[in-house]
Design an enzyme around this catalytic site. Structure first.
Site, PDB file in Angstrom:
ATOM      1  N   PHE A  20       0.462   6.462  10.938  1.00  0.00           N
ATOM      2  CA  PHE A  20       0.941   7.829  10.663  1.00  0.00           C
ATOM      3  C   PHE A  20       0.120   8.468   9.531  1.00  0.00           C
ATOM      4  O   PHE A  20      -0.568   9.474   9.727  1.00  0.00           O
ATOM      5  CB  PHE A  20       2.439   7.743  10.326  1.00  0.00           C
ATOM      6  N   ASN A  41      -5.053  -2.986  13.122  1.00  0.00           N
ATOM      7  CA  ASN A  41      -4.781  -4.002  14.157  1.00  0.00           C
ATOM      8  C   ASN A  41      -3.734  -3.522  15.155  1.00  0.00           C
ATOM      9  O   ASN A  41      -3.340  -4.271  16.047  1.00  0.00           O
ATOM     10  CB  ASN A  41      -4.376  -5.352  13.540  1.00  0.00           C
ATOM     11  N   SER A  84      -0.311  -1.278   6.485  1.00  0.00           N
ATOM     12  CA  SER A  84       0.928  -2.023   6.224  1.00  0.00           C
ATOM     13  C   SER A  84       2.025  -1.497   7.135  1.00  0.00           C
ATOM     14  O   SER A  84       2.117  -0.290   7.361  1.00  0.00           O
ATOM     15  CB  SER A  84       1.408  -1.845   4.769  1.00  0.00           C
ATOM     16  N   TYR A 154       8.334  -6.035   1.339  1.00  0.00           N
ATOM     17  CA  TYR A 154       7.510  -4.824   1.225  1.00  0.00           C
ATOM     18  C   TYR A 154       7.310  -4.471  -0.252  1.00  0.00           C
ATOM     19  O   TYR A 154       6.183  -4.277  -0.716  1.00  0.00           O
ATOM     20  CB  TYR A 154       8.195  -3.669   1.953  1.00  0.00           C
ATOM     21  N   THR A 184       7.686  10.377   3.289  1.00  0.00           N
ATOM     22  CA  THR A 184       6.817  11.396   3.884  1.00  0.00           C
ATOM     23  C   THR A 184       7.160  11.507   5.363  1.00  0.00           C
ATOM     24  O   THR A 184       7.518  10.509   5.987  1.00  0.00           O
ATOM     25  CB  THR A 184       5.344  10.985   3.689  1.00  0.00           C
TER      26      THR A 184
END
Ligand code: UDP
Length: 320
Positions: A20, A41, A84, A154, A184
């Protein structure tokens, strides 16, 4: 691996370039006259996000997991490390990959920047503040993170990523930048990535119930993607090595957000309350004084405009 095109242009590597944020950043870099090598990936990213760039002479997508050694056999001026999983649902499903890309992936991306003499920019997150005990969050706040909770994979990966970024700066003199990204939204989010913006819009478009977790009193502050990318581009051109918050300070409760979505998408959806996930932060709002001062940056897109744009994208995607 060479991208064709003018070799005098700056070259940027964007890890997570099919995601994104990475895809929007790639668009911006190309419009600034950069050549872009996106590395992804595709576990949460998608070729669709960069399909419009397939024939662009200055763009190339390499399918590679940056947890493994990154090889680029040409000059590189900037490394933007955005790879990520980033939604709570994704990183709960991919906990080890999330930890590896934040640690090993950041190490590899820093190694590439060091080798090439490139500027390195880390996509960090407001999650380094955890469930914050100060509000709004300033960059000098160290955070309140549960290392062993479900979100720890995370949060701690990003905290480690910040630490190793500063170590490469201090030890090896790499020109590093750290952006702390607050929630976002915008086109190219995945409809089912579990994040609140696509979740509520998708549910409203189908006319199914809107799943508010907890009592909906927890707050978030939503930044439109073009504003975020503008802040990141400015940061990449700046001299600062300190972390910089980029986000929109307009804060709202999740219940308020759900109500706005049902007003804008009038399909009769009703609100259904579900249990609050473990360690869900109660509040989140960026203090953006540092970005204002150092980058002369402020968000420009009002929530009402950005959300209509985003709803339009999902309408097209779903045919609803
Ligand atoms: N949330 C919700 N319903 C959903 C998805 C999320 O109420 O279907 C809430 C979630 O509990 C959190 C907020 O919305 O308080 C933002 O969640 P998101 O997953 O977008 O990202 P976070 O900011 O928590 O990383």
């Amino acid at each position: 691996m060479q991208v064709s095109g003018d070799s005098k242009k700056p070259t940027s590597v964007v890890t997570g370039g099919a995601g994104f944020l990475g895809s929007h950043l790639s668009d911006r870099l190309l419009s600034e006259g950069h050549r872009v090598i996106a590395i992804d990936n595709l576990i949460t990213g998608s070729r669709d996000n960069v399909a419009h760039l397939a024939d662009h002479p200055d763009f190339r997508l390499i399918v590679h997991n940056v947890t493994e050694y990154i090889s680029v056999d040409e000059a590189v001026d900037f490394v933007f490390h955005f790879a990520s999983p980033a939604s709570p649902v994704d990183y709960l499903e991919l906990p080890i990959q999330t930890l590896k890309v934040g640690s090993l992936g950041t190490h590899n991306a820093l190694g590439l920047a060091k080798d090439k003499g490139a500027t390195f920019l880390l996509a960090s997150t407001s999650e380094v503040y955890g469930d914050p005990l100060i509000h709004p969050q300033t960059e000098d706040y160290w955070g309140n993170v549960n290392p062993i909770g479900p979100r720890g994979v995370y949060d701690e990966a990003k905290r480690f990523a910040e630490a190793i970024t500063m170590a490469y700066h201090r030890t090896h003199g790499v020109d590093t930048k750290i952006v702390r990204i607050f929630n976002t939204y915008g086109p190219r989010m995945r409809l089912r990535d579990g994040r609140v913006v696509p979740a509520f819009i998708g549910q409203a478009l189908e006319g199914s119930s809107i799943t508010v977790f907890g009592d909906g009193s927890q707050t978030r502050s939503f930044c439109y993607v073009s504003d975020l990318v503008d802040g990141i581009f400015r940061l990449s051109q700046s001299e600062t090595h300190e972390p910089v918050n980029i986000g929109n300070p307009r804060e709202m409760s999740i219940l308020e957000f759900a109500e706005k979505i049902t007003e804008l998408i009038d399909t009769g959806s009703t609100i259904e309350f579900r249990p609050l996930p473990e360690d869900d932060p109660k509040v989140r709002q960026p203090n953006i004084s540092r970005a204002e001062e150092i980058l002369n940056w402020q968000p420009q897109v009002p929530f009402e405009e950005g959300i209509v744009e985003t709803i339009g994208y999902f309408r097209k995607k779903t045919g609803n």
